[in-house]
Enzyme design. Structure first.
Site, short mmCIF file in Angstrom:
data_model
loop_
_atom_site.label_atom_id
_atom_site.label_comp_id
_atom_site.label_asym_id
_atom_site.label_seq_id
_atom_site.Cartn_x
_atom_site.Cartn_y
_atom_site.Cartn_z
N ASP A 233 57.38 8.87 72.96
CA ASP A 233 57.36 9.18 71.73
C ASP A 233 58.25 8.06 70.82
O ASP A 233 58.14 7.94 69.71
CB ASP A 233 58.36 10.55 71.22
CG ASP A 233 57.17 11.53 71.76
OD1 ASP A 233 55.88 11.28 71.41
OD2 ASP A 233 57.86 12.92 71.75
N LYS B 61 60.83 19.02 78.96
CA LYS B 61 61.06 17.54 78.67
C LYS B 61 62.47 17.10 79.39
O LYS B 61 62.37 15.99 79.85
CB LYS B 61 60.77 17.01 77.46
CG LYS B 61 59.52 17.22 76.73
CD LYS B 61 59.59 16.41 75.27
CE LYS B 61 58.10 16.45 74.81
NZ LYS B 61 58.02 15.96 73.56
N ALA C 10 67.08 16.12 63.45
CA ALA C 10 67.75 15.92 64.83
C ALA C 10 67.40 16.21 66.23
O ALA C 10 68.06 16.19 67.03
CB ALA C 10 69.21 15.78 64.58
N GLY C 11 66.13 16.92 66.07
CA GLY C 11 65.52 17.42 67.42
C GLY C 11 64.77 16.20 68.17
O GLY C 11 65.23 15.23 68.36
N GLY C 12 63.79 16.69 68.85
CA GLY C 12 63.10 15.68 69.58
C GLY C 12 62.56 14.38 69.02
O GLY C 12 62.75 13.43 69.32
N ALA C 13 61.90 14.80 67.81
CA ALA C 13 61.13 13.79 67.10
C ALA C 13 62.09 12.98 66.51
O ALA C 13 62.09 11.84 66.10
CB ALA C 13 60.29 14.33 65.98
N THR D 259 71.57 21.37 60.36
CA THR D 259 72.61 21.75 61.27
C THR D 259 73.31 20.38 61.34
O THR D 259 72.91 19.65 62.07
CB THR D 259 72.31 22.23 62.61
OG1 THR D 259 71.27 23.36 62.39
CG2 THR D 259 73.38 22.70 63.28
N GLY E 47 51.67 11.56 61.37
CA GLY E 47 51.84 12.05 62.83
C GLY E 47 51.06 11.63 63.62
O GLY E 47 51.39 11.55 64.76
N SER F 49 45.62 15.89 73.48
CA SER F 49 45.83 14.97 74.45
C SER F 49 44.69 14.80 75.55
O SER F 49 44.09 13.72 75.98
CB SER F 49 47.25 14.89 75.34
OG SER F 49 48.33 14.71 74.51
P1 NAP Z 1 62.86 20.31 67.55
O1 NAP Z 1 63.30 19.68 68.60
O2 NAP Z 1 62.84 21.93 67.62
O3 NAP Z 1 63.66 20.06 66.21
C1 NAP Z 1 63.20 20.60 64.97
C2 NAP Z 1 63.97 19.96 63.77
O4 NAP Z 1 63.34 20.33 62.53
C3 NAP Z 1 65.64 20.09 63.65
O5 NAP Z 1 66.25 18.99 63.23
C4 NAP Z 1 65.64 21.39 62.91
O6 NAP Z 1 66.79 21.29 62.19
C5 NAP Z 1 64.63 21.07 61.89
N1 NAP Z 1 64.14 22.11 60.96
C6 NAP Z 1 63.49 23.01 61.39
N2 NAP Z 1 63.36 24.14 60.48
C7 NAP Z 1 63.98 23.64 59.56
C8 NAP Z 1 64.09 24.14 58.05
N3 NAP Z 1 63.68 25.17 57.70
N4 NAP Z 1 64.83 23.54 57.23
C9 NAP Z 1 65.56 22.22 57.71
N5 NAP Z 1 65.34 21.67 58.94
C10 NAP Z 1 64.68 22.59 59.64
O7 NAP Z 1 61.30 19.77 67.13
P2 NAP Z 1 60.78 18.59 67.59
O8 NAP Z 1 60.11 18.49 68.84
O9 NAP Z 1 61.78 17.51 66.91
O10 NAP Z 1 59.37 18.65 66.47
C11 NAP Z 1 59.78 18.36 65.06
C12 NAP Z 1 58.12 18.08 64.67
O11 NAP Z 1 57.57 16.74 65.14
C13 NAP Z 1 56.97 19.07 64.87
O12 NAP Z 1 56.26 19.46 63.85
C14 NAP Z 1 56.42 18.35 65.97
O13 NAP Z 1 54.92 18.88 66.33
C15 NAP Z 1 56.38 16.80 65.36
N6 NAP Z 1 56.08 15.90 66.84
C16 NAP Z 1 55.28 15.15 66.49
C17 NAP Z 1 54.83 14.11 67.48
C18 NAP Z 1 53.79 13.18 67.26
O14 NAP Z 1 53.48 12.75 68.13
N7 NAP Z 1 53.25 13.29 66.07
C19 NAP Z 1 55.76 14.14 68.58
C20 NAP Z 1 56.74 14.84 68.67
C21 NAP Z 1 57.11 15.92 67.66
P3 NAP Z 1 68.16 22.07 62.81
O15 NAP Z 1 68.77 21.22 63.90
O16 NAP Z 1 69.14 22.41 61.73
O17 NAP Z 1 67.48 23.45 63.77
#
Ligand code: NAP
Length: 265
Positions: free
Chosen positions: A91, A55, A117-120, A141, A234, A6
């Protein structure tokens, strides 16, 4: 990683437009979030980005919070206008802008599957449901997928949203989609791969999006491109969310190509 890209992309954009702004990364401890947010106006900041893990924690310290940020329970961008602090979730626009650039915005009624189902995942679900897609949210999950589907159904008028446990996903579920999105960390270095059930079943003509950004295309997008899908990476989402934040801070359209060049360098 977004916080490391950023400064580069925003400072390049400020310089290109001759704006006397500078973007600086400032680590903040969890116990200092309130003091840091309240200090922004006094210190003369025009705005800020907020990254994981703060956040949600910043929300109580803001005067206004956008609908998307409230629904996602996540603010990633703050604007400062006089004493007034406003929170946004760019986002959501990041996903919307990236998908629309590849697929257009006439997606009403189109089926879309989101893994995560996390932040992204929340950002993708809000963006795609606001575009009118019929969503299937899939997550390892199941309870998190169920919660997100309920949030979208309650929060987005006219939304169609169902959920599935990843363990119940079938190849048919994947093949029947117009859009398939990976919104998990799978595909990042050291995080494992997007399940073969998804990667092997995307089909020609689908729009395949991966929120993960890396220096090159992720394995998931390589497989999708080989299958003839339209791929959206991404980095495009990162640039689109940054462009939205830039506009909120400066009131000017972001120089996207300058930003893109800055992160490629
Ligand atoms: P987060 O809130 O921690 O959510 C992680 C997600 O991944 C949850 O749904 C989790 O499932 C799943 N997950 C993790 N390990 C797994 C596995 N081994 N098998 C199946 N599902 C798994 O993270 P986030 O903020 O959403 O970020 C996710 C990705 O998006 C990251 O790579 C991040 O860098 C990217 N991102 C990119 C941008 C962009 O601008 N391009 C913006 C935001 C995020 P569970 O609920 O089962 O744990």
């Amino acid at each position: 990683m977004s916080h490391s890209l950023s400064p580069r992309l925003h400072n390049a954009a400020f310089a290109a437009l001759g704006l006397d702004y500078v973007y600086v990364p400032l680590p903040v401890r969890a116990e200092d979030v309130g003091a840091a947010v309240r200090g922004l106006a006094a210190l003369g900041f025009r705005g800020a980005n907020v990254t994981i893990p703060h956040k949600a924690a910043v929300i109580p310290f803001l005067d206004e919070v956008s609908d998307d940020a409230r629904l996602a329970d996540a603010v990633n961008t703050i604007t400062v206008e006089g004493p007034v602090l406003r929170g946004y979730n760019t986002d959501v626009e990041g996903v919307r802008g990236a998908i629309v650039a590849a697929a257009g915005d006439r997606l009403a009624g189109e089926p879309a599957l989101i893994l995560g189902a996390g932040g992204a995942g929340r950002a993708a679900a809000l963006a795609l449901s606001r575009l009118g897609c019929r969503l299937t949210i899939v997550n390892r999950t199941p309870a998190a997928a169920e919660r997100l589907a309920a949030l979208i159904t309650a929060g987005v008028p006219g939304a169609h949203c169902r959920w599935l446990a990843l363990s119940d996903l079938t190849s048919r579920d994947v093949k029947g989609q117009r859009i398939v999105a990976n919104a998990t960390s799978l595909g990042m270095a050291g995080e494992g791969k997007v399940p073969a059930l998804l990667a092997d079943n995307v089909t020609a003509g689908q729009v395949v999006f991966d929120a993960v950004y890396a220096s090159g295309p992720t394995d998931f997008l390589v497989a999708a491109r080989a299958a003839g899908a339209i791929v959206v990476d991404g980095l495009t989402m990162l640039l689109e969310q940054a462009a939205e934040a830039f506009g909120l801070w400066t009131g000017l359209p972001a120089p996207l190509e300058v930003m893109r060049d800055a992160v490629r360098r």
